[in-house]
Each structure stands twice: as C-alpha cells, then as structure tokens.
Design a protein around this motif. Structure first.
Motif, PDB file in Angstrom:
ATOM      1  N   ASN A  10       0.909  -1.254  -0.044  1.00 28.08           N
ATOM      2  CA  ASN A  10       0.001   0.143   0.130  1.00 28.08           C
ATOM      3  C   ASN A  10       0.782   1.228  -0.097  1.00 28.08           C
ATOM      4  OD1 ASN A  10      -2.388  -1.350   0.084  1.00 28.08           O
ATOM      5  ND2 ASN A  10      -2.500  -1.376   2.374  1.00 28.08           N
ATOM      6  N   PRO A  11       0.760   1.992  -1.040  1.00 29.39           N
ATOM      7  CA  PRO A  11       1.594   3.287  -1.100  1.00 29.39           C
ATOM      8  C   PRO A  11       1.152   4.244   0.127  1.00 29.39           C
ATOM      9  CG  PRO A  11       0.557   2.693  -3.199  1.00 29.39           C
ATOM     10  CD  PRO A  11      -0.107   1.941  -2.274  1.00 29.39           C
ATOM     11  N   ALA A  12       2.162   5.168   0.826  1.00 33.23           N
ATOM     12  CA  ALA A  12       1.668   6.023   1.447  1.00 33.23           C
ATOM     13  C   ALA A  12       1.101   7.316   0.786  1.00 33.23           C
ATOM     14  CB  ALA A  12       2.808   6.294   2.252  1.00 33.23           C
ATOM     15  N   VAL A  13      -0.157   7.848   1.196  1.00 34.15           N
ATOM     16  CA  VAL A  13      -0.759   8.880   0.697  1.00 34.15           C
ATOM     17  C   VAL A  13      -1.062   9.818   1.879  1.00 34.15           C
ATOM     18  CG1 VAL A  13      -3.087   7.705   0.557  1.00 34.15           C
ATOM     19  CG2 VAL A  13      -2.632   9.650  -0.922  1.00 34.15           C
ATOM     20  N   GLN A  14      -1.074  10.964   1.395  1.00 33.04           N
ATOM     21  CA  GLN A  14      -1.495  12.257   2.474  1.00 33.04           C
ATOM     22  C   GLN A  14      -2.338  13.260   1.736  1.00 33.04           C
ATOM     23  OE1 GLN A  14       2.531  13.753   3.007  1.00 33.04           O
ATOM     24  NE2 GLN A  14       2.490  13.110   5.183  1.00 33.04           N
ATOM     25  N   VAL A  15      -3.359  13.690   2.077  1.00 30.95           N
ATOM     26  CA  VAL A  15      -4.119  14.738   1.838  1.00 30.95           C
ATOM     27  C   VAL A  15      -4.309  15.880   2.589  1.00 30.95           C
ATOM     28  CG1 VAL A  15      -6.708  15.274   0.935  1.00 30.95           C
ATOM     29  CG2 VAL A  15      -5.788  13.103   0.656  1.00 30.95           C
ATOM     30  N   SER A  16      -4.000  17.081   2.043  1.00 31.76           N
ATOM     31  CA  SER A  16      -3.995  18.348   2.839  1.00 31.76           C
ATOM     32  C   SER A  16      -4.692  19.483   2.352  1.00 31.76           C
ATOM     33  CB  SER A  16      -2.535  18.574   3.390  1.00 31.76           C
ATOM     34  OG  SER A  16      -2.519  19.573   4.353  1.00 31.76           O
ATOM     35  N   PRO A  17      -5.659  20.243   2.919  1.00 30.96           N
ATOM     36  CA  PRO A  17      -6.037  19.860   4.599  1.00 30.96           C
ATOM     37  C   PRO A  17      -6.869  18.743   4.503  1.00 30.96           C
ATOM     38  CG  PRO A  17      -7.055  21.615   3.527  1.00 30.96           C
ATOM     39  CD  PRO A  17      -6.070  21.297   2.402  1.00 30.96           C
ATOM     40  N   ALA A  18      -7.151  18.190   5.903  1.00 33.05           N
ATOM     41  CA  ALA A  18      -8.001  16.802   5.957  1.00 33.05           C
ATOM     42  C   ALA A  18      -9.460  17.643   5.807  1.00 33.05           C
ATOM     43  CB  ALA A  18      -7.651  16.392   7.299  1.00 33.05           C
ATOM     44  N   THR A  19      -9.682  18.750   6.144  1.00 38.30           N
ATOM     45  CA  THR A  19     -10.960  19.439   6.198  1.00 38.30           C
ATOM     46  C   THR A  19     -10.980  20.634   5.420  1.00 38.30           C
ATOM     47  OG1 THR A  19     -11.906  18.313   7.900  1.00 38.30           O
ATOM     48  CG2 THR A  19     -13.114  20.200   7.362  1.00 38.30           C
ATOM     49  N   LEU A  20     -11.893  20.657   4.384  1.00 42.16           N
ATOM     50  CA  LEU A  20     -11.883  22.254   3.848  1.00 42.16           C
ATOM     51  C   LEU A  20     -13.266  22.256   3.078  1.00 42.16           C
ATOM     52  CD1 LEU A  20     -10.301  21.770   0.126  1.00 42.16           C
ATOM     53  CD2 LEU A  20     -10.774  19.810   1.466  1.00 42.16           C
ATOM     54  N   GLY A  21     -13.288  23.681   2.589  1.00 45.05           N
ATOM     55  CA  GLY A  21     -14.324  24.283   1.848  1.00 45.05           C
ATOM     56  C   GLY A  21     -14.770  23.764   0.571  1.00 45.05           C
ATOM     57  N   ALA A  22     -15.959  23.874   0.128  1.00 47.81           N
ATOM     58  CA  ALA A  22     -16.395  23.583  -1.161  1.00 47.81           C
ATOM     59  C   ALA A  22     -15.628  24.729  -2.025  1.00 47.81           C
ATOM     60  CB  ALA A  22     -17.656  23.519  -1.554  1.00 47.81           C
ATOM     61  N   GLY A  23     -15.045  24.347  -3.245  1.00 42.69           N
ATOM     62  CA  GLY A  23     -14.295  25.281  -4.031  1.00 42.69           C
ATOM     63  C   GLY A  23     -13.015  25.406  -3.583  1.00 42.69           C
ATOM     64  N   GLY A  24     -12.393  24.937  -2.323  1.00 41.42           N
ATOM     65  CA  GLY A  24     -11.037  25.150  -1.883  1.00 41.42           C
ATOM     66  C   GLY A  24     -10.109  24.318  -2.666  1.00 41.42           C
ATOM     67  N   THR A  25      -8.983  24.362  -2.373  1.00 47.10           N
ATOM     68  CA  THR A  25      -7.877  23.183  -3.033  1.00 47.10           C
ATOM     69  C   THR A  25      -7.212  22.448  -2.172  1.00 47.10           C
ATOM     70  OG1 THR A  25      -7.432  25.242  -4.796  1.00 47.10           O
ATOM     71  CG2 THR A  25      -5.588  23.508  -4.113  1.00 47.10           C
ATOM     72  N   VAL A  26      -7.149  21.191  -2.524  1.00 49.79           N
ATOM     73  CA  VAL A  26      -6.662  20.201  -1.482  1.00 49.79           C
ATOM     74  C   VAL A  26      -5.196  19.719  -2.359  1.00 49.79           C
ATOM     75  CG1 VAL A  26      -7.741  18.322  -2.786  1.00 49.79           C
ATOM     76  CG2 VAL A  26      -7.029  18.011  -0.354  1.00 49.79           C
ATOM     77  N   THR A  27      -4.208  19.124  -1.445  1.00 51.10           N
ATOM     78  CA  THR A  27      -3.005  18.790  -1.935  1.00 51.10           C
ATOM     79  C   THR A  27      -3.030  17.323  -1.782  1.00 51.10           C
ATOM     80  OG1 THR A  27      -1.930  21.026  -1.559  1.00 51.10           O
ATOM     81  CG2 THR A  27      -0.593  19.175  -1.748  1.00 51.10           C
ATOM     82  N   ILE A  28      -2.354  16.607  -2.647  1.00 58.09           N
ATOM     83  CA  ILE A  28      -2.329  15.221  -2.628  1.00 58.09           C
ATOM     84  C   ILE A  28      -1.060  14.778  -2.938  1.00 58.09           C
ATOM     85  CG2 ILE A  28      -3.038  12.918  -3.494  1.00 58.09           C
ATOM     86  CD1 ILE A  28      -5.179  15.811  -4.631  1.00 58.09           C
ATOM     87  N   ARG A  29      -0.482  13.847  -1.734  1.00 60.59           N
ATOM     88  CA  ARG A  29       1.106  13.541  -2.167  1.00 60.59           C
ATOM     89  C   ARG A  29       1.164  12.120  -1.660  1.00 60.59           C
ATOM     90  NH1 ARG A  29       6.017  16.035  -0.815  1.00 60.59           N
ATOM     91  NH2 ARG A  29       7.570  14.308   0.072  1.00 60.59           N
ATOM     92  N   VAL A  30       1.554  11.299  -2.902  1.00 57.45           N
ATOM     93  CA  VAL A  30       1.662   9.786  -2.599  1.00 57.45           C
ATOM     94  C   VAL A  30       3.014   9.317  -2.954  1.00 57.45           C
ATOM     95  CG1 VAL A  30       1.015   7.791  -3.841  1.00 57.45           C
ATOM     96  CG2 VAL A  30      -0.540   9.709  -3.592  1.00 57.45           C
ATOM     97  N   THR A  31       3.552   8.445  -1.772  1.00 52.80           N
ATOM     98  CA  THR A  31       4.705   7.613  -2.018  1.00 52.80           C
ATOM     99  C   THR A  31       4.639   6.326  -2.261  1.00 52.80           C
ATOM    100  OG1 THR A  31       5.652   9.115  -0.388  1.00 52.80           O
ATOM    101  CG2 THR A  31       6.959   7.122  -0.969  1.00 52.80           C
ATOM    102  N   CYS A  32       4.871   6.104  -3.740  1.00 53.17           N
ATOM    103  CA  CYS A  32       5.030   4.914  -4.340  1.00 53.17           C
ATOM    104  C   CYS A  32       6.181   3.850  -4.135  1.00 53.17           C
ATOM    105  CB  CYS A  32       4.510   4.930  -5.693  1.00 53.17           C
ATOM    106  SG  CYS A  32       3.035   6.077  -6.244  1.00 53.17           S
ATOM    107  N   ASP A  33       5.832   2.517  -4.414  1.00 45.99           N
ATOM    108  CA  ASP A  33       7.086   1.615  -4.369  1.00 45.99           C
ATOM    109  C   ASP A  33       8.078   2.031  -5.341  1.00 45.99           C
ATOM    110  OD1 ASP A  33       6.038   0.490  -2.088  1.00 45.99           O
ATOM    111  OD2 ASP A  33       5.002  -1.025  -3.080  1.00 45.99           O
TER     112      ASP A  33
END
Length: 127
Positions: free
Chosen positions: A27-50
């Motif tokens: 299972n790759p490690a994945v982070q989503v930030s922020p964990a809670t945000l408003g509609a229309g906001g921007t989320v950052t996704i960071r994945v560490t693969c094998d």
C-alpha cells in the motif's frame, strides 16, 4: 541428490515469486491536506509509491471539480499535485452530489508499480 536440488530450486522460485508479488501489492503512503476544507477550496495530494517509473500518476475523486488531477513526480518515488474541490452548489440538495454540511470523500489512484492508494478528506459546505 538430483531430486533434492530440484526441490530446493522449486521452493526458492516459489518464495521469490511471493516476495515480488507482495512488493507489487504494498500500500503506497498517501497524504491529503488539508483534511477538511470548504467547497471550492484546494486540496494537496502527496503519494509515495514503491517505484517511480512514470513522471505522472492520476488521482480521482467525485469531489474534485474536474474529477481527476495529475500528480507529478517531485523526487524519487514521491508524486504530488493539487485539486480544486467542486463548488458548494454541487453538494447541495439540488446538485449532483447531495450531502449534508459535512461530507466524507475519497481520493484514489494507482502507482506505476500497480499499488493502489486511497485516502479520505472532508468537505465542509459551511466554510
């Protein structure tokens, strides 16, 4: 003696195949930030693969404005990118994804080595 050597070779081959199969299924490690945000906001996704054999990886979510975002390899086997969340109207009772004020969503994708990733985040229509 020949039967013992053949048996040992077979056991070694089976064990090696098992090690490679489990590596592909990690299972790759994945982070989503922020964990809670408003509609229309921007989320950052960071994945560490094998493995990092590709320059990009796609991440999808029904909460993303465009449904899919391309994550770019930043270093080694780490991929990162940002997605815009759909506007509040999409989450209202008349929108395509009707939910309450707070709703849980997921982001999914597949790493170049075949490992699937999944993480969750919350959209707060009241923000």
């Amino acid at each position: 003696m020949r039967g013992t050597t053949a048996s040992l070779a077979l056991v070694t081959a089976v064990l090696s195949a098992g090690l490679f199969a489990s590596r592909a299924e990690a299972n790759p490690a994945v982070q989503v930030s922020p964990a809670t945000l408003g509609a229309g906001g921007t989320v950052t996704i960071r994945v560490t693969c094998d493995t990092g054999t590709s320059q990009t990886v796609d991440a999808t979510s029904q909460a993303f404005r465009d449904g899919t975002v391309t994550l770019r390899r930043t270093q080694g086997t780490v991929y990162a990118g940002q997605a815009t969340i759909a506007p509040a109207g999409n989450f209202s009772s008349g929108g395509p994804d009707p939910v309450g004020r707070l709703s849980q969503w997921g982001v999914d994708g597949i790493c170049p080595g075949g490992g699937a990733f999944h993480a969750g985040f919350t959209v707060d229509r009241g923000r």
